[in-house]
Design an enzyme around this catalytic site. Structure first.
Site, PDB file in Angstrom:
ATOM      1  N   ARG A  80      40.704  49.454  58.664  1.00  0.00           N
ATOM      2  CA  ARG A  80      39.776  50.539  58.283  1.00  0.00           C
ATOM      3  C   ARG A  80      40.309  51.886  58.758  1.00  0.00           C
ATOM      4  NH1 ARG A  80      38.470  48.361  54.541  1.00  0.00           N
ATOM      5  NH2 ARG A  80      39.918  46.787  55.263  1.00  0.00           N
ATOM      6  N   LYS A 114      42.927  48.381  44.537  1.00  0.00           N
ATOM      7  CA  LYS A 114      42.574  47.296  43.611  1.00  0.00           C
ATOM      8  C   LYS A 114      41.579  47.752  42.554  1.00  0.00           C
ATOM      9  CE  LYS A 114      38.999  45.315  46.582  1.00  0.00           C
ATOM     10  NZ  LYS A 114      37.818  45.567  45.782  1.00  0.00           N
ATOM     11  N   THR A 115      40.615  48.618  42.939  1.00  0.00           N
ATOM     12  CA  THR A 115      39.610  49.053  41.946  1.00  0.00           C
ATOM     13  C   THR A 115      40.294  49.861  40.847  1.00  0.00           C
ATOM     14  OG1 THR A 115      38.034  49.142  43.778  1.00  0.00           O
ATOM     15  CG2 THR A 115      37.310  50.060  41.697  1.00  0.00           C
ATOM     16  N   ASP A 142      36.239  40.870  40.741  1.00  0.00           N
ATOM     17  CA  ASP A 142      36.632  41.603  41.952  1.00  0.00           C
ATOM     18  C   ASP A 142      36.235  40.791  43.192  1.00  0.00           C
ATOM     19  OD1 ASP A 142      37.530  43.632  43.545  1.00  0.00           O
ATOM     20  OD2 ASP A 142      35.778  44.920  43.296  1.00  0.00           O
ATOM     21  N   GLU A 143      36.889  41.040  44.326  1.00  0.00           N
ATOM     22  CA  GLU A 143      36.576  40.367  45.605  1.00  0.00           C
ATOM     23  C   GLU A 143      36.527  38.841  45.428  1.00  0.00           C
ATOM     24  OE1 GLU A 143      36.759  42.036  48.135  1.00  0.00           O
ATOM     25  OE2 GLU A 143      35.870  44.013  47.967  1.00  0.00           O
ATOM     26  N   GLN A 153      41.175  38.985  53.776  1.00  0.00           N
ATOM     27  CA  GLN A 153      39.900  39.673  54.003  1.00  0.00           C
ATOM     28  C   GLN A 153      38.707  38.781  53.646  1.00  0.00           C
ATOM     29  OE1 GLN A 153      39.702  44.095  53.347  1.00  0.00           O
ATOM     30  NE2 GLN A 153      41.493  43.693  52.092  1.00  0.00           N
TER      31      GLN A 153
END
Length: 671
Positions: free
Chosen positions: A603, A28-29, A214-215, A245
């Site tokens: 993770r 995503k970044t 973002d987020e 998330q």
């Protein structure tokens, strides 16, 4: 690295509102960075009209660095990348007159706010820490919901909320009188201003012509509203988030904000990023199956092209000590067989209290580790205090240790007295401790301070002699008792529970020291000096290692692990009452706990171990927890439960031993 079709669509769509549903590890970044570059280079939108907002300073800093690498300084000039609160602060500074504030306003942090609330409620609360903490949270929640004190006058409130509303009004009035703002005001004030003042709203909509967030699943009500007002009817924005998330509802985050977008912006384009570049297909398959048990507005399914990968291992231990021993033994064996590094491993847990027993076992096996996102055992105030006393017992020249504890608990030795003691020591070129026995001490100190300093010096000498000559364990126990640390902790802690936890940490430290002094079958007994040196070294290693470069096992909570990745992950404490947490079971908030488990699973890149125990100590009682429901929700064909493991064949055993011998040779050749 080339963008995949989903990433490409997300970068190139700029004509309207855009929601990028970015699954774990889906890049995503990269989308945000590439979109900023696309807007500047292809759409010729000057960077000064673009703003990107995220939640932490660290994330904002990393984004800035990556944009600088992609665009270069000249093209990126004027680009605004910041946290929500920094953006709010910049709006306030620019509109200070309109807001009725004087320039040079102060910012109150949590402690300043608490101190003001304590003064304002002195008669009613009499400094009760739990009542004050409840009031502070209540005011914060009202501010995050964009509710001002005057709005509460028109609402029907319960008696306790009515009292809180009165205190909120007082608090609000005092902040204004002080020309001060608290943390929540940094979002509340700009949002209310943009809502009520069309001129200011148009000005900022013209300043920010494209907004990236973002987020996005972590936004609360006021942050969502701020975004809505900044983008206006033009609605040129991209928000990136993942409803699976969203794990911060306790901080006010509302995953519903992703759904609200469709209502507020009917032309919203939803783009899904489902290719994961981090984990094996099996790990993602398990994560997908687990999260399907949650209700979804947007369906998405992560996939990977990294191969199916190894089964998930489920390890059962007798109790928490055995769990830590099993994890560390598994980690060491896995590291040896795979010739991997310590930093390839992460141990993830639901609550910080679970870390203690892992720290102990890692330390006794001389395995380097680092605690992230939570405080290390050795970073805790009470542990540092007791360690400083022990340092002073074995080395009276340790001025730093003396400065930390000579007035902890309070003995009436203030800063001025310590300065005088320090000057005397400097003048005589001795340690500060030696200066406590100086015949000229009464020339520089008098009254209670003089008596306390002299008594302290004598007491340390007596303790030190006894610890060196006789029973170190009994001396330390008596030292903790004689100084009245427990009573002082209850007086100075934020709540009785915090004091209780502090004493539990001291008890744990005392247990470790006792074990090292007594020795075991594997380790010979140590002197107090050796014990203190071992613990100091552990602490120094922890503080001096560079995060990125150090080869250390990573310990962290599941919350702190979000956004990170590790080749090999141990998710520990997979039990009902821990994950899902008991408070979430009681509040019927299992969905968020399931999202937390999903974050933990995703993770892992290559191998995931999950552990549970048959009995666990909790608040002094021994309980027999049930395995976490999340273990049963995973596809059982992809799990290997230890007690159901198939027997290893002779051929497999031989292959394994050949790998071990080869790795041993490699290690010996390197040395």
């Amino acid at each position: 690295m080339k963008l995949n079709p989903g990433q490409n669509e997300a970068v190139n769509f700029i004509s309207g509102p855009c929601l990028v549903l970015a699954g774990a590890g889906s890049g995503k970044t990269r989308v945000i960075i590439n979109k900023i570059a696309y807007l500047v280079r292809e759409c010729e939108l000057p960077a000064r009209y673009i703003a990107a907002v995220t939640f932490t300073n660290k994330a904002a800093r990393e984004m800035k660095e990556r944009v600088a690498q992609t665009l270069g300084k000249k093209e990126a000039r004027g680009l605004k990348i910041s946290t929500f609160h920094t953006l709010g602060l910049n709006i306030i500074k620019s509109e200070v007159k309109t807001l009725g504030l004087k320039p040079g306003f102060s910012l109150f942090d949590d402690k300043d706010s608490m101190s003001l609330l304590k003064d304002l409620t002195e008669v009613e609360f009499d400094g009760d820490k739990e009542l004050l903490s409840g009031l502070q949270t209540c005011i914060s929640n009202w501010k995050n919901a964009l509710i001002l004190p005057e709005d509460l006058k028109h609402q029907t409130l319960s008696p306790s909320d009515l009292e809180h509303a009165e205190f909120y009004q007082r608090y609000h009035n005092h902040l204004r009188a002080y020309n001060a703002l608290d943390f929540d005001d940094l979002i509340l004030l700009p949002t209310v201003l943009l809502k009520n003042n069309e001129t200011v709203r148009q000005k900022w909509q013209n300043k920010i012509r494209y907004l990236l967030v973002d987020e996005y699943q972590d936004t609360n009500t006021s942050q969502y509203e701020l975004v809505r007002l900044l983008v206006g009817e033009r609605s040129r924005f991209t928000v990136v988030g993942d409803d699976d998330q969203s794990i911060y509802s306790w901080r006010g985050a509302r995953p519903q904000n992703l759904v609200l977008l469709q209502t507020d912006f009917p032309k919203l384009r939803v783009i899904k990023l489902e290719q994961n570049y981090r984990s094996s297909e099996r790990i993602l398959h398990c994560a997908n199956i687990l999260i399907q048990n949650n209700p979804h507005v947007f369906e998405k399914k992560l996939f990977s092209e990294l191969g199916y990968g190894e089964p998930l291992q489920v390890i059962t231990a007798k109790n928490e000590e055995h769990e830590a021993e099993r994890v560390v033994a598994e980690l060491m064996a896995h590291k040896f067989m795979g010739a991997t590094k310590f930093k390839d491993y992460a141990i993830l847990y639901r609550g910080n209290f679970q870390s203690r027993v892992f720290e102990k076992v890692l330390m006794s096996n001389r395995i380097p580790y680092k605690i992230s996102g939570g405080m290390s055992f050795f970073g805790r105030t009470e542990v540092k205090d007791i360690m400083a006393y022990l340092r002073l017992l074995v080395n009276q020249d340790d001025d730093n240790a003396l400065l930390r504890v000579i007035n902890t608990p309070t003995r009436g030795i203030g800063r001025v007295s310590l300065e005088k003691l320090g000057n005397l020591a400097n003048h005589n070129r001795t340690s500060m401790f030696e200066a406590t026995f100086d015949p000229n001490l009464q020339d520089v100190l008098s009254g209670k301070a003089l008596v306390s300093v002299e008594q302290f010096g004598r007491w340390i000498v007596e303790l030190s002699d006894r610890a060196v000559r006789g029973d170190g364990i009994a001396t330390i126990r008596e030292m903790i008792k004689a100084m009245g640390y427990e009573e002082w902790l209850y007086e100075s802690s934020t709540s009785p529970k915090a004091a209780e936890m502090g004493m539990a940490n001291i008890s744990t430290l005392f247990g470790w020291i006792s074990d090292m002094l007594e020795g075991s079958e594997l380790d010979p007994p140590m002197t107090l000096q050796e014990v203190v040196n071992r613990l100091i070294l552990r602490d120094m290693m922890e503080r001096s290692e560079d995060d990125e470069e150090s080869d250390q096992v990573q310990l962290m909570t599941l919350h702190a692990s979000k956004g990170l990745e590790f080749p090999y992950v141990f998710m520990v404490g997979m039990e009902e009452g821990l994950l899902p947490h008991q408070s979430s079971i009681d509040e019927d908030n299992i969905d968020e706990e399931r999202r937390l488990a999903y974050v933990g699973i995703t993770r892992a890149q290559k191998v995931l171990f999950m552990t549970l125990v048959k009995e666990r100590r909790q608040y002094g009682e021994v309980i027999n927890p049930e395995p976490s429901r999340f273990l049963h929700e995973l596809p059982q064909d992809d799990l290997v439960w230890e007690h159901k493991k198939p027997k290893v064949s002779a051929q497999e055993r031989q292959q394994k031993s050949q790998v071990g011998i080869a790795n041993l040779r490699n290690m010996m050749n390197k040395n």
